[in-house]
Design an enzyme around this catalytic site. Structure first.
Site, mmCIF file in Angstrom:
data_model
loop_
_atom_site.group_PDB
_atom_site.id
_atom_site.type_symbol
_atom_site.label_atom_id
_atom_site.label_comp_id
_atom_site.label_asym_id
_atom_site.label_seq_id
_atom_site.Cartn_x
_atom_site.Cartn_y
_atom_site.Cartn_z
ATOM 1 N N PHE A 5 3.733 -63.759 -8.931
ATOM 2 C CA PHE A 5 4.984 -63.058 -8.615
ATOM 3 C C PHE A 5 5.747 -63.799 -7.525
ATOM 4 C CE2 PHE A 5 8.106 -59.979 -7.773
ATOM 5 C CZ PHE A 5 8.140 -59.728 -6.412
ATOM 6 N N TRP A 6 5.095 -64.136 -6.408
ATOM 7 C CA TRP A 6 5.823 -64.671 -5.261
ATOM 8 C C TRP A 6 6.425 -66.049 -5.544
ATOM 9 C CZ3 TRP A 6 7.925 -61.757 -1.918
ATOM 10 C CH2 TRP A 6 7.349 -60.517 -1.612
ATOM 11 N N ASN A 137 8.131 -51.658 4.166
ATOM 12 C CA ASN A 137 6.860 -51.165 4.684
ATOM 13 C C ASN A 137 6.286 -50.109 3.751
ATOM 14 O OD1 ASN A 137 4.728 -50.792 6.475
ATOM 15 N ND2 ASN A 137 6.043 -50.484 8.274
ATOM 16 N N PHE A 138 5.071 -49.708 4.020
ATOM 17 C CA PHE A 138 4.407 -48.606 3.316
ATOM 18 C C PHE A 138 4.283 -48.817 1.806
ATOM 19 C CE2 PHE A 138 4.132 -46.481 7.212
ATOM 20 C CZ PHE A 138 5.359 -46.475 7.843
ATOM 21 N N LEU A 139 4.123 -50.067 1.383
ATOM 22 C CA LEU A 139 3.835 -50.320 -0.048
ATOM 23 C C LEU A 139 2.426 -49.792 -0.317
ATOM 24 C CD1 LEU A 139 4.086 -51.496 -2.873
ATOM 25 C CD2 LEU A 139 3.522 -53.736 -1.907
ATOM 26 N N CYS A 140 2.358 -48.814 -1.212
ATOM 27 C CA CYS A 140 1.062 -48.157 -1.475
ATOM 28 C C CYS A 140 0.997 -47.791 -2.949
ATOM 29 C CB CYS A 140 0.951 -46.891 -0.623
ATOM 30 S SG CYS A 140 -0.606 -45.986 -0.886
ATOM 31 N N SER A 147 -4.154 -53.082 -9.808
ATOM 32 C CA SER A 147 -4.138 -54.186 -10.784
ATOM 33 C C SER A 147 -3.501 -53.788 -12.114
ATOM 34 C CB SER A 147 -5.551 -54.751 -11.014
ATOM 35 O OG SER A 147 -6.407 -53.747 -11.504
ATOM 36 N N LYS A 148 -2.556 -52.816 -12.055
ATOM 37 C CA LYS A 148 -1.675 -52.577 -13.207
ATOM 38 C C LYS A 148 -0.369 -53.321 -12.992
ATOM 39 C CE LYS A 148 -3.154 -47.936 -14.718
ATOM 40 N NZ LYS A 148 -3.382 -48.272 -16.144
ATOM 41 N N ARG A 149 -0.348 -54.213 -11.969
ATOM 42 C CA ARG A 149 0.857 -54.975 -11.650
ATOM 43 C C ARG A 149 2.039 -54.049 -11.346
ATOM 44 N NH1 ARG A 149 -0.434 -59.562 -9.949
ATOM 45 N NH2 ARG A 149 1.592 -60.518 -10.481
ATOM 46 N N ALA A 151 2.831 -53.255 -8.094
ATOM 47 C CA ALA A 151 3.441 -53.721 -6.846
ATOM 48 C C ALA A 151 4.630 -54.664 -7.095
ATOM 49 C CB ALA A 151 2.391 -54.382 -5.969
ATOM 50 N N THR A 173 5.303 -57.437 6.794
ATOM 51 C CA THR A 173 4.016 -58.004 7.225
ATOM 52 C C THR A 173 2.978 -57.704 6.157
ATOM 53 O OG1 THR A 173 3.365 -55.983 8.355
ATOM 54 C CG2 THR A 173 4.487 -57.654 9.693
ATOM 55 N N LEU A 389 6.048 -51.409 12.171
ATOM 56 C CA LEU A 389 5.170 -50.234 12.292
ATOM 57 C C LEU A 389 4.063 -50.281 11.240
ATOM 58 C CD1 LEU A 389 8.029 -47.687 12.791
ATOM 59 C CD2 LEU A 389 6.570 -48.734 14.542
HETATM 60 C C1 LIG Z 1 -8.788 -49.196 12.784
HETATM 61 O O1 LIG Z 1 -8.264 -48.743 11.547
HETATM 62 C C2 LIG Z 1 -7.706 -49.669 10.710
HETATM 63 C C3 LIG Z 1 -7.172 -49.159 9.530
HETATM 64 C C4 LIG Z 1 -6.598 -50.063 8.629
HETATM 65 C C5 LIG Z 1 -6.530 -51.436 8.897
HETATM 66 C C6 LIG Z 1 -7.066 -51.908 10.092
HETATM 67 C C7 LIG Z 1 -7.000 -53.378 10.417
HETATM 68 C C8 LIG Z 1 -5.560 -53.837 10.394
HETATM 69 N N1 LIG Z 1 -5.071 -54.298 9.333
HETATM 70 N N2 LIG Z 1 -4.827 -53.710 11.561
HETATM 71 C C9 LIG Z 1 -3.517 -54.133 11.632
HETATM 72 O O2 LIG Z 1 -2.871 -54.526 10.682
HETATM 73 C C10 LIG Z 1 -2.908 -54.098 12.986
HETATM 74 C C11 LIG Z 1 -3.639 -54.441 14.102
HETATM 75 C C12 LIG Z 1 -2.999 -54.442 15.342
HETATM 76 C C13 LIG Z 1 -1.648 -54.099 15.442
HETATM 77 N N3 LIG Z 1 -0.944 -53.735 14.336
HETATM 78 C C14 LIG Z 1 -1.553 -53.728 13.137
HETATM 79 O O3 LIG Z 1 -0.848 -53.373 12.038
HETATM 80 C C15 LIG Z 1 0.309 -52.578 12.280
HETATM 81 C C16 LIG Z 1 1.519 -53.402 11.887
HETATM 82 C C17 LIG Z 1 1.571 -53.608 10.386
HETATM 83 N N4 LIG Z 1 1.505 -52.341 9.662
HETATM 84 C C18 LIG Z 1 0.271 -51.594 9.985
HETATM 85 C C19 LIG Z 1 0.187 -51.297 11.468
HETATM 86 C C20 LIG Z 1 -7.644 -51.036 11.013
#
Ligand SMILES: COc1cccc(CC(=N)NC(=O)c2cccnc2OC2CCNCC2)c1
Length: 389
Positions: A5-6, A137-140, A147-149, A151, A173, A389
Site C-alpha cells: 500500500f505505502w 490518529n486512532f486507526l483501529c 488482515s482483511k486489508r 486499513a 505516528t 496523542l
Molecule cells: C503501557 O501500556 C502500553 C499500551 C500500549 C502500547 C504501549 C507501548 C507504546 N507503543 N507506547 C507508545 O507508543 C508511547 C510511549 C511513550 C510516549 N508516547 C507513546 O505513544 C503515544 C503517542 C502515539 N500514540 C499513542 C500514545 C504501552
C-alpha cells in the site's frame, strides 16, 4: 511485497533515500477539488461507512469500547491503551475540527462499530514553512477483522475527506516502520509507583535490588519545590502562547500554536490534560511551563490490578527554572495525583532530564511520519517539537 500500500502513496520512499536532489516540500501538487473523488471508497460488502458524532454520548461510548478492546497493545501484549471518553472528545474536537474526519465502519446487518480512523486539522511548521495538515490518529480495526486489508481503504477514505477540505499534507505516528520515518523516537518511563509496576510486569526488580530499596530509589518529595509553580488558568493563555511559540521555534517540525490552539490543547481538563506554569513571585511574569496528558492502559491479565495510570509528557518550556527542577516538579504532582508511571519521548530537550530524573528506556520506538511532504534528511528526535496523542 512489503508495504504494497505505502509504495502507492505520496510519502518518502525508501528507494529515494539516497537521492539528495529531491526537493524538500510537497511530493504531489494539490488536486483541483472537482477532481477529488466525490464518493467514499468501496468497502467489502458486509460493511458501511459511518461518521461518528463524538458529541453523541452513545457514539462516543461505541468508539471508547472499540478502542478499549482492540487498540494498540505493547509488544508483549500485556497492556492496551485505554483512552477515556473525555480524552477522545478533547483529542477529536480542536478548533476548526471536521466531524466528517471521525470515520467509523459498521457491519451493515448488526450496525456494530468494527473500525475507526480520525483526522484533526493542525497548522504545523516544517522548517520555515507553515503547512495546514491533518493529524491522523486512532486507526483501529477490530481484532476479528485483521488482515482483511481494511486499513488501506480507511487511510484512503480519511485522505479523500481531508482533500475535500483542500488540505494535502498529514502527520501521524506508528510503532512500526513504514516508508519513511521523518524521525524515530525512543520512549522512556519514570516509575512513580514501582511496587505496582513490578507487580503487573511493567517493570522488573533491578539486579541486586530489593523492593524496599526500589521504592526508596523512586521516592519523591510530597510538595513541589519551584516558587510560583501553579496550575495553568484561562487568564494564562496569552502568556503561555507567547512562551510556547518562542520555544517551539527552535525545532525543525513543530505546531504553529495560536491562542485558540493553546486554550484547547493546554488548558487543564481533569484526567485528560494537566498544565502547570511558573509565575515569578516578584514580577508575576510567566517564565516556565510543563504539561502532560493522561492515557491509562488496561492491564490485560493481573489478579490485583486492571488499570495502569500513566502520564505522558506533552509540551514543556523553561526560560528561568532549570529543566531538571521543572520536570521533577511535574513528577511530584503526577505522583501526588496517583499516577503509576510518567512517560516521555526523547524529543525536544527531553534527553536533558530522562537519565537524571531516573527514567528508564522503554523497549519500543515511536516513528513519526509526514504524508505528501518530503524532508531532505531524517531528523534527530531532538529536532522534533511535536507530540501526538
Ligand atoms: C503501557 O501500556 C502500553 C499500551 C500500549 C502500547 C504501549 C507501548 C507504546 N507503543 N507506547 C507508545 O507508543 C508511547 C510511549 C511513550 C510516549 N508516547 C507513546 O505513544 C503515544 C503517542 C502515539 N500514540 C499513542 C500514545 C504501552
Amino acid at each position: 511485497k512489503q508495504h504494497k500500500f505505502w509504495e502507492t502513496q505520496p510519502v518518502g520512499q525508501f528507494k529515494d533515500l539516497d537521492n539528495p536532489n529531491l526537493p524538500e516540500g510537497p511530493i504531489e501538487p494539490p488536486t483541483p477539488l472537482s477532481e477529488v473523488k466525490a464518493e467514499p471508497y468501496n468497502l467489502p460488502a458486509p460493511y458501511e461507512w459511518v461518521t461518528c458524532d463524538m458529541d453523541l454520548d452513545s457514539t462516543c461510548t461505541e468508539v471508547y469500547n472499540l478502542l478499549t478492546n482492540n487498540y494498540v497493545e505493547d509488544d508483549e501484549n500485556m497492556f492496551r491503551f485505554n483512552y477515556s471518553k473525555e480524552f477522545l472528545q478533547w483529542a477529536l474536537r480542536p478548533p476548526g475540527y471536521y466531524k466528517a474526519w471521525h470515520i467509523g465502519v459498521r457491519v451493515k446487518s448488526t450496525k456494530k462499530l468494527v473500525a475507526f480512523i480520525t483526522g484533526v486539522p493542525a497548522r504545523l511548521r516544517v522548517r520555515d514553512q507553515v503547512v495546514k495538515m491533518a493529524e491522523i490518529n486512532f486507526l483501529c480495526v477490530h481484532k476479528k477483522l485483521r488482515s482483511k486489508r481494511l486499513a488501506p481503504v480507511m487511510i484512503k477514505e480519511v485522505t479523500r475527506r481531508v482533500h475535500l477540505e483542500n488540505i494535502w499534507q498529514a502527520a501521524y505516528t506508528a510503532g512500526v516502520v513504514l516508508p519513511t520515518p521523518i524521525t524515530t523516537c525512543r520512549y522512556w518511563h519514570r516509575s512513580l509507583n514501582p511496587k505496582k509496576l513490578i507487580d503487573v510486569g511493567f517493570s522488573r526488580l533491578g539486579a541486586r535490588m530489593t523492593m524496599s530499596r526500589t521504592i526508596r530509589l523512586y521516592k519523591l518529595p510530597e510538595t513541589t519545590v519551584t516558587p510560583g509553580f501553579r496550575k495553568m488558568e484561562l487568564r494564562d493563555v496569552p502568556a503561555v502562547t507567547r512562551l510556547l511559540r518562542g520555544y517551539l521555534g527552535q525545532f525543525a517540525v513543530a505546531p504553529d500554536f495560536d491562542e485558540d490552539d493553546v486554550e484547547h490543547w493546554l488548558l487543564p481538563i481533569e484526567n485528560v490534560v494537566d498544565s502547570y506554569l511558573v509565575e515569578s513571585p516578584e514580577t508575576h511574569e510567566v517564565t516556565d511551563f510543563c504539561s502532560f496528558y493522561t492515557l491509562p492502559s488496561s492491564i490485560l491479565n493481573n489478579q490485583n490490578y486492571s488499570m495502569l495510570k500513566a502520564a505522558y509528557s506533552y509540551y514543556n518550556v523553561t526560560t528561568k527554572t532549570p529543566l531538571l527542577q521543572l520536570m521533577n516538579d511535574a513528577l511530584i504532582v503526577a505522583k501526588q495525583t496517583d499516577y503509576d508511571v510518567f512517560n516521555a519521548l526523547d524529543v525536544m530537550q527531553n534527553e536533558e532530564f530522562l537519565k537524571e530524573l531516573k527514567f528508564g528506556p522503554g523497549d519500543g520506538q515511536l516513528h513519526y511520519y509526514l504524508y505528501n511532504y518530503r524532508i531532505r534528511n531524517a531528523l534527530n528526535p531532538s529536532e522534533l517539537g511535536l507530540v501526538l496523542l
